[in-house]
Design a protein around this motif. Structure first.
Motif, PDB file in Angstrom:
ATOM      1  N   LEU A   1       0.838  -1.193   0.000  1.00  0.00           N
ATOM      2  CA  LEU A   1       0.000   0.000   0.000  1.00  0.00           C
ATOM      3  C   LEU A   1       0.884   1.259   0.000  1.00  0.00           C
ATOM      4  CD1 LEU A   1      -3.057   0.326  -0.157  1.00  0.00           C
ATOM      5  CD2 LEU A   1      -3.074   0.876   2.249  1.00  0.00           C
ATOM      6  N   PRO A   2       1.505   1.569  -1.133  1.00  0.00           N
ATOM      7  CA  PRO A   2       2.463   2.682  -1.212  1.00  0.00           C
ATOM      8  C   PRO A   2       1.768   4.044  -1.277  1.00  0.00           C
ATOM      9  CG  PRO A   2       2.193   1.695  -3.369  1.00  0.00           C
ATOM     10  CD  PRO A   2       1.356   0.878  -2.433  1.00  0.00           C
ATOM     11  N   PHE A   3       1.151   4.419  -0.187  1.00  0.00           N
ATOM     12  CA  PHE A   3       0.321   5.621  -0.115  1.00  0.00           C
ATOM     13  C   PHE A   3       0.952   6.581   0.889  1.00  0.00           C
ATOM     14  CE2 PHE A   3      -4.303   7.131   0.867  1.00  0.00           C
ATOM     15  CZ  PHE A   3      -4.052   8.334   0.220  1.00  0.00           C
ATOM     16  N   ILE A   4       1.338   7.758   0.399  1.00  0.00           N
ATOM     17  CA  ILE A   4       1.988   8.784   1.219  1.00  0.00           C
ATOM     18  C   ILE A   4       1.121  10.031   1.214  1.00  0.00           C
ATOM     19  CG2 ILE A   4       4.077  10.171   1.543  1.00  0.00           C
ATOM     20  CD1 ILE A   4       5.455   8.132  -0.413  1.00  0.00           C
ATOM     21  N   THR A   5       0.890  10.603   2.390  1.00  0.00           N
ATOM     22  CA  THR A   5       0.166  11.867   2.472  1.00  0.00           C
ATOM     23  C   THR A   5       1.032  12.922   3.142  1.00  0.00           C
ATOM     24  OG1 THR A   5      -0.913  11.175   4.538  1.00  0.00           O
ATOM     25  CG2 THR A   5      -2.113  10.796   2.482  1.00  0.00           C
ATOM     26  N   VAL A   6       0.833  14.171   2.732  1.00  0.00           N
ATOM     27  CA  VAL A   6       1.555  15.291   3.345  1.00  0.00           C
ATOM     28  C   VAL A   6       0.537  16.223   3.987  1.00  0.00           C
ATOM     29  CG1 VAL A   6       3.553  15.124   1.831  1.00  0.00           C
ATOM     30  CG2 VAL A   6       1.640  16.562   1.153  1.00  0.00           C
ATOM     31  N   GLU A   7       0.864  16.702   5.178  1.00  0.00           N
ATOM     32  CA  GLU A   7      -0.094  17.454   5.981  1.00  0.00           C
ATOM     33  C   GLU A   7       0.580  18.636   6.666  1.00  0.00           C
ATOM     34  OE1 GLU A   7      -3.197  16.948   5.966  1.00  0.00           O
ATOM     35  OE2 GLU A   7      -3.656  14.815   5.712  1.00  0.00           O
ATOM     36  N   GLY A   8      -0.246  19.509   7.205  1.00  0.00           N
ATOM     37  CA  GLY A   8       0.235  20.663   7.954  1.00  0.00           C
ATOM     38  C   GLY A   8      -0.706  21.829   7.771  1.00  0.00           C
ATOM     39  N   ILE A   9      -0.492  22.864   8.569  1.00  0.00           N
ATOM     40  CA  ILE A   9      -1.351  24.040   8.476  1.00  0.00           C
ATOM     41  C   ILE A   9      -1.032  24.825   7.207  1.00  0.00           C
ATOM     42  CG2 ILE A   9      -1.655  24.201  10.981  1.00  0.00           C
ATOM     43  CD1 ILE A   9       0.396  26.458  11.001  1.00  0.00           C
TER      44      ILE A   9
ATOM     45  N   LEU B   1       2.364   6.183   5.112  1.00  0.00           N
ATOM     46  CA  LEU B   1       3.233   7.202   5.702  1.00  0.00           C
ATOM     47  C   LEU B   1       2.574   8.556   5.565  1.00  0.00           C
ATOM     48  CD1 LEU B   1       6.046   8.076   6.849  1.00  0.00           C
ATOM     49  CD2 LEU B   1       6.798   8.308   4.466  1.00  0.00           C
ATOM     50  N   THR B   2       2.544   9.296   6.660  1.00  0.00           N
ATOM     51  CA  THR B   2       2.017  10.662   6.661  1.00  0.00           C
ATOM     52  C   THR B   2       3.077  11.589   7.221  1.00  0.00           C
ATOM     53  OG1 THR B   2      -0.277   9.916   6.917  1.00  0.00           O
ATOM     54  CG2 THR B   2       0.223  12.191   7.561  1.00  0.00           C
ATOM     55  N   LEU B   3       3.447  12.600   6.439  1.00  0.00           N
ATOM     56  CA  LEU B   3       4.450  13.577   6.852  1.00  0.00           C
ATOM     57  C   LEU B   3       3.749  14.874   7.214  1.00  0.00           C
ATOM     58  CD1 LEU B   3       7.115  12.955   4.057  1.00  0.00           C
ATOM     59  CD2 LEU B   3       6.947  11.878   6.306  1.00  0.00           C
ATOM     60  N   VAL B   4       3.924  15.299   8.452  1.00  0.00           N
ATOM     61  CA  VAL B   4       3.321  16.543   8.939  1.00  0.00           C
ATOM     62  C   VAL B   4       4.413  17.596   9.038  1.00  0.00           C
ATOM     63  CG1 VAL B   4       2.182  17.698  10.857  1.00  0.00           C
ATOM     64  CG2 VAL B   4       1.477  15.389  10.208  1.00  0.00           C
ATOM     65  N   PHE B   5       4.256  18.688   8.312  1.00  0.00           N
ATOM     66  CA  PHE B   5       5.232  19.761   8.322  1.00  0.00           C
ATOM     67  C   PHE B   5       4.826  20.781   9.375  1.00  0.00           C
ATOM     68  CE2 PHE B   5       5.494  17.613   4.308  1.00  0.00           C
ATOM     69  CZ  PHE B   5       6.863  17.378   4.231  1.00  0.00           C
ATOM     70  N   ASP B   6       5.580  20.757  10.458  1.00  0.00           N
ATOM     71  CA  ASP B   6       5.226  21.503  11.660  1.00  0.00           C
ATOM     72  C   ASP B   6       5.907  22.872  11.665  1.00  0.00           C
ATOM     73  OD1 ASP B   6       4.015  21.706  14.278  1.00  0.00           O
ATOM     74  OD2 ASP B   6       6.030  21.480  15.104  1.00  0.00           O
ATOM     75  N   ILE B   7       5.126  23.912  11.886  1.00  0.00           N
ATOM     76  CA  ILE B   7       5.645  25.268  11.913  1.00  0.00           C
ATOM     77  C   ILE B   7       4.757  26.110  12.816  1.00  0.00           C
ATOM     78  CG2 ILE B   7       4.288  25.988   9.904  1.00  0.00           C
ATOM     79  CD1 ILE B   7       6.684  27.706   9.052  1.00  0.00           C
ATOM     80  N   ASP B   8       5.334  27.130  13.424  1.00  0.00           N
ATOM     81  CA  ASP B   8       4.546  28.044  14.257  1.00  0.00           C
ATOM     82  C   ASP B   8       3.491  28.723  13.388  1.00  0.00           C
ATOM     83  OD1 ASP B   8       3.921  30.820  15.435  1.00  0.00           O
ATOM     84  OD2 ASP B   8       4.976  29.835  17.080  1.00  0.00           O
ATOM     85  N   PRO B   9       2.234  28.730  13.832  1.00  0.00           N
ATOM     86  CA  PRO B   9       1.176  29.337  13.020  1.00  0.00           C
ATOM     87  C   PRO B   9       1.418  30.804  12.669  1.00  0.00           C
ATOM     88  CG  PRO B   9       0.216  27.941  14.694  1.00  0.00           C
ATOM     89  CD  PRO B   9       1.683  28.019  15.006  1.00  0.00           C
ATOM     90  N   VAL B  10       2.105  31.540  13.515  1.00  0.00           N
ATOM     91  CA  VAL B  10       2.418  32.942  13.202  1.00  0.00           C
ATOM     92  C   VAL B  10       3.325  33.007  11.975  1.00  0.00           C
ATOM     93  CG1 VAL B  10       3.533  35.048  14.023  1.00  0.00           C
ATOM     94  CG2 VAL B  10       2.075  33.715  15.569  1.00  0.00           C
ATOM     95  N   ASP B  11       4.351  32.166  11.957  1.00  0.00           N
ATOM     96  CA  ASP B  11       5.263  32.136  10.816  1.00  0.00           C
ATOM     97  C   ASP B  11       4.559  31.635   9.562  1.00  0.00           C
ATOM     98  OD1 ASP B  11       7.300  33.037  12.461  1.00  0.00           O
ATOM     99  OD2 ASP B  11       7.992  31.008  12.940  1.00  0.00           O
TER     100      ASP B  11
ATOM    101  N   ARG C   1       3.153   5.814  11.791  1.00  0.00           N
ATOM    102  CA  ARG C   1       2.650   6.331  10.508  1.00  0.00           C
ATOM    103  C   ARG C   1       2.898   7.814  10.343  1.00  0.00           C
ATOM    104  NH1 ARG C   1      -2.061   8.964   8.626  1.00  0.00           N
ATOM    105  NH2 ARG C   1      -3.100   8.839  10.654  1.00  0.00           N
ATOM    106  N   VAL C   2       2.637   8.593  11.373  1.00  0.00           N
ATOM    107  CA  VAL C   2       2.662  10.053  11.274  1.00  0.00           C
ATOM    108  C   VAL C   2       3.995  10.581  11.782  1.00  0.00           C
ATOM    109  CG1 VAL C   2       1.483  12.190  11.875  1.00  0.00           C
ATOM    110  CG2 VAL C   2       0.160  10.070  11.624  1.00  0.00           C
ATOM    111  N   LYS C   3       4.746  11.218  10.880  1.00  0.00           N
ATOM    112  CA  LYS C   3       6.069  11.745  11.212  1.00  0.00           C
ATOM    113  C   LYS C   3       6.032  13.272  11.215  1.00  0.00           C
ATOM    114  CE  LYS C   3       7.570   7.496  11.028  1.00  0.00           C
ATOM    115  NZ  LYS C   3       7.880   6.731  12.267  1.00  0.00           N
ATOM    116  N   LEU C   4       6.434  13.859  12.327  1.00  0.00           N
ATOM    117  CA  LEU C   4       6.448  15.307  12.481  1.00  0.00           C
ATOM    118  C   LEU C   4       7.798  15.833  12.019  1.00  0.00           C
ATOM    119  CD1 LEU C   4       4.280  17.259  13.697  1.00  0.00           C
ATOM    120  CD2 LEU C   4       5.658  17.283  15.777  1.00  0.00           C
ATOM    121  N   ILE C   5       7.793  16.786  11.095  1.00  0.00           N
ATOM    122  CA  ILE C   5       9.020  17.355  10.539  1.00  0.00           C
ATOM    123  C   ILE C   5       9.037  18.854  10.797  1.00  0.00           C
ATOM    124  CG2 ILE C   5      10.291  17.798   8.402  1.00  0.00           C
ATOM    125  CD1 ILE C   5       9.225  15.176   7.319  1.00  0.00           C
ATOM    126  N   ASP C   6      10.142  19.354  11.309  1.00  0.00           N
ATOM    127  CA  ASP C   6      10.311  20.783  11.568  1.00  0.00           C
ATOM    128  C   ASP C   6      10.387  21.514  10.232  1.00  0.00           C
ATOM    129  OD1 ASP C   6      11.035  23.340  12.278  1.00  0.00           O
ATOM    130  OD2 ASP C   6      12.917  22.784  13.261  1.00  0.00           O
TER     131      ASP C   6
END
Length: 220
Positions: free
Chosen positions: A11-19, A139-149, A189-194
Motif C-alpha cells: 500500500l504505497p500511499f503517502i500523504t503530506v499534511e500541515g497548516i 506514511l504521513t508527513l506533517v510539516f510543523d511550523i509556528d502558526p504565526v510564521d 505512521r505520522v512523522k512530524l518534521i520541523d
C-alpha cells in the motif's frame, strides 16, 4: 532511473499534511520528483480535488463568499470530495502498484474539522472511514511550523485568503496542535518534521522518512 523497478512497499500511499503556509506542497513536489528518479511510478494528487467532481466541491469549500457554511456541511463536503477521489484515482492506482502522494487527506479533516472546528472527533473519524474505506496512508508527513510564521508565509503569496485561511490564527493554532497530537498518537505512521528550516534541510528529513517506510531512494 533504475534498470529494475524498486521494491514497492505494501500500500504505497503517502500523504503530506500541515497548516496553511507550512510548505507541504513544495515538499510534496520534491518528493514526487525524487521517487520518479528512483524508478517508481507515482501519482500526485491534492485534496480537496484531484478529479472533476471533487474540484467542483473544492471551489465551494474554499470560496470566501460562503461564510454561512455550517461545520457539519463543511465536514460532509470534504468527505464527499474525498470519497470520489478515492473511488476514481487513489484505489485504482494503489491496486496497480503505483505510489500515490496526496497533498492532504483524512488527517486534515481530523485536525481542521475536529481540533480546529470543534466537531466530535469520533463523528469525524467515522466520516473519514466511510469516505476512504481501506485506502489508509502507509506514511504521513506533517510539516510543523509556528502558526504565526505560517501566516506570514501565506500572506506573502498572491491573492486573498480562501475561506479556510480566513478562519484566523487561533483556529490555525488549534489545527497545528491537532497535527502534533496525531503524531504522538500514531508515531509509526505520522512523522512530524520541523518545517521552519530551509527547504533543503526539510527535504533531507523527508527522504529519511521515505527510506524508513521502505522506499528505495538514493543517498544524497
Amino acid at each position: 532511473m533504475l534498470d529494475v523497478a524498486p521494491t514497492v512497499p505494501e500500500l504505497p500511499f503517502i500523504t503530506v499534511e500541515g497548516i496553511d503556509g507550512c510548505g507541504k506542497t513544495t515538499q510534496a513536489a520534491l518528493m514526487v520528483d525524487a521517487l520518479k528518479r528512483a524508478g517508481y511510478a507515482v501519482l500526485a494528487l491534492r485534496e480537496p480535488g484531484g478529479v472533476a467532481l471533487s474540484e467542483k466541491i473544492r471551489a465551494l469549500l474554499l470560496d470566501p463568499a460562503y461564510t454561512e457554511m455550517s461545520d457539519t456541511c463543511e465536514l460532509l463536503l470534504y468527505e464527499a470530495a474525498r470519497a470520489q477521489l478515492v473511488h476514481e484515482r487513489i484505489a485504482p492506482a494503489l491496486a496497480a502498484g503505483t505510489v500515490v502522494v496526496c497533498d492532504r487527506f483524512f488527517d486534515s479533516t481530523t485536525c481542521y474539522q475536529a481540533f480546529g472546528g470543534g466537531l466530535d472527533r469520533a463523528v469525524v473519524g467515522r466520516a473519514n472511514e466511510l469516505a476512504v474505506g481501506a485506502c489508509r496512508p502507509r506514511l504521513t508527513l506533517v510539516f510543523d511550523i509556528d502558526p504565526v510564521d505560517a501566516a506570514a508565509r501565506a500572506a506573502s503569496r498572491d491573492g486573498s485568503p480562501d475561506r479556510m485561511e480566513a478562519k484566523g490564527l487561533a483556529y490555525q493554532e488549534r489545527v497545528a496542535a491537532g497535527f502534533r497530537a496525531l503524531a504522538a498518537e500514531e508515531p509509526d505512521r505520522v512523522k512530524l518534521i520541523d518545517a521552519a528550516r530551509p527547504v533543503e534541510a526539510v527535504f533531507a528529513d523527508v527522504c529519511t522518512c521515505l527510506r524508513g517506510a521502505g522506499f528505495a531512494l538514493a543517498e544524497a
